[in-house]
Design a protein around this motif. Structure first.
Motif, PDB file in Angstrom:
ATOM      1  N   UNK A 168      11.313   6.010  15.126  1.00 54.26           N
ATOM      2  CA  UNK A 168      10.768   6.223  13.779  1.00 54.26           C
ATOM      3  C   UNK A 168      11.388   5.241  12.784  1.00 54.26           C
ATOM      4  N   UNK A 169      12.670   4.974  12.919  1.00 55.97           N
ATOM      5  CA  UNK A 169      13.323   3.979  12.052  1.00 55.97           C
ATOM      6  C   UNK A 169      12.673   2.616  12.263  1.00 55.97           C
ATOM      7  N   UNK A 207      14.056   7.605   4.618  1.00 54.44           N
ATOM      8  CA  UNK A 207      14.617   8.942   4.489  1.00 54.44           C
ATOM      9  C   UNK A 207      14.187   9.811   5.657  1.00 54.44           C
ATOM     10  N   UNK A 208      14.965  10.878   5.874  1.00 54.46           N
ATOM     11  CA  UNK A 208      14.659  11.846   6.918  1.00 54.46           C
ATOM     12  C   UNK A 208      14.926  13.251   6.382  1.00 54.46           C
ATOM     13  N   UNK A 263       0.869  -1.173   0.000  1.00 55.57           N
ATOM     14  CA  UNK A 263       0.000   0.000   0.000  1.00 55.57           C
ATOM     15  C   UNK A 263       0.910   1.229   0.000  1.00 55.57           C
ATOM     16  N   UNK A 264       0.438   2.293  -0.626  1.00 57.63           N
ATOM     17  CA  UNK A 264       1.209   3.531  -0.638  1.00 57.63           C
ATOM     18  C   UNK A 264       0.470   4.608   0.142  1.00 57.63           C
ATOM     19  N   UNK A 265       1.163   5.714   0.375  1.00 57.49           N
ATOM     20  CA  UNK A 265       0.611   6.831   1.137  1.00 57.49           C
ATOM     21  C   UNK A 265      -0.711   7.292   0.514  1.00 57.49           C
ATOM     22  N   UNK A 281       5.368  11.644   6.566  1.00 56.76           N
ATOM     23  CA  UNK A 281       4.656  12.725   7.253  1.00 56.76           C
ATOM     24  C   UNK A 281       5.108  14.068   6.674  1.00 56.76           C
ATOM     25  N   UNK A 282       5.935  14.012   5.610  1.00 54.84           N
ATOM     26  CA  UNK A 282       6.443  15.154   4.855  1.00 54.84           C
ATOM     27  C   UNK A 282       7.484  15.981   5.589  1.00 54.84           C
TER      28      UNK A 282
END
Length: 181
Positions: free
Chosen positions: A154-155, A144-145, A28-30, A119-120
């Protein structure tokens, strides 16, 4: 061209990425993905092996072009030198804007670049997979961050998302973001 010949051509490439039998997983994608919010600089925190990203301090910067495509600038430090490559990304299916394609040479097709979650402002989880005759596939995954570091919680969350989508992350490695050029 025979399938055996194609397989022989792929052997050097396959040694630097993850290879699996069967077709690609389809995570699933965002939902409600907004490309404009995604633009800007991202630091690679972790990835599955990729033949094109073997350095340190790997970053990606995305910006809109006038034609509606996205300018992709990927950089990495390799052997003490900064290497930069420019590519193009575009939304492949307007109904699913989180499924982008990216291309770094005009003679190759666009490769999948699916934003699984973001979360952008803090993190992004991206997946890419290429099927070879639905018999086997090569896949890539990135965490990515927006900054050179990302909290472990978060990782761990990002890795859990990938695992839940059927993506094997056992070969995922951390990317060093402490470089001096």
């Amino acid at each position: 061209m025979s399938p055996v010949y194609i397989l022989l051509l792929l052997v050097p490439v396959s040694s630097a990425q993850t290879f699996h039998w069967g077709p690609c997983p389809t995570p699933e994608v965002q939902s409600n993905f907004t490309l404009q919010l995604y633009l800007g600089e991202w630091y690679e925190i972790a990835k599955l092996p990729a033949y094109f990203a073997i350095g340190e301090c790997i970053q990606a910067n995305y910006s809109m072009r006038e034609d509606g495509t996205v300018r992709v600038l990927n950089s990495q430090v390799l052997n003490g030198k900064m290497w930069v490559v420019e590519g193009t990304a575009k939304v492949m299916e307007p109904k699913e804007p989180a499924k982008l394609g990216v291309q770094f040479t005009s003679f190759l097709p666009y490769s999948p670049y699916w934003v699984v979650s973001t979360d952008y402002t803090t993190y992004s989880v991206v997946y890419s997979c290429t099927d070879i005759f639905k018999r086997f596939h090569f896949n890539f995954a990135w965490i990515f961050s927006r900054s050179p570091t990302l909290p472990t919680v978060i990782v761990d969350y990002a890795k859990k998302l990938l695992i839940e989508e059927g993506i094997d992350i056992s070969k995922m490695t951390h990317t060093d973001q402490n470089c001096i050029v």
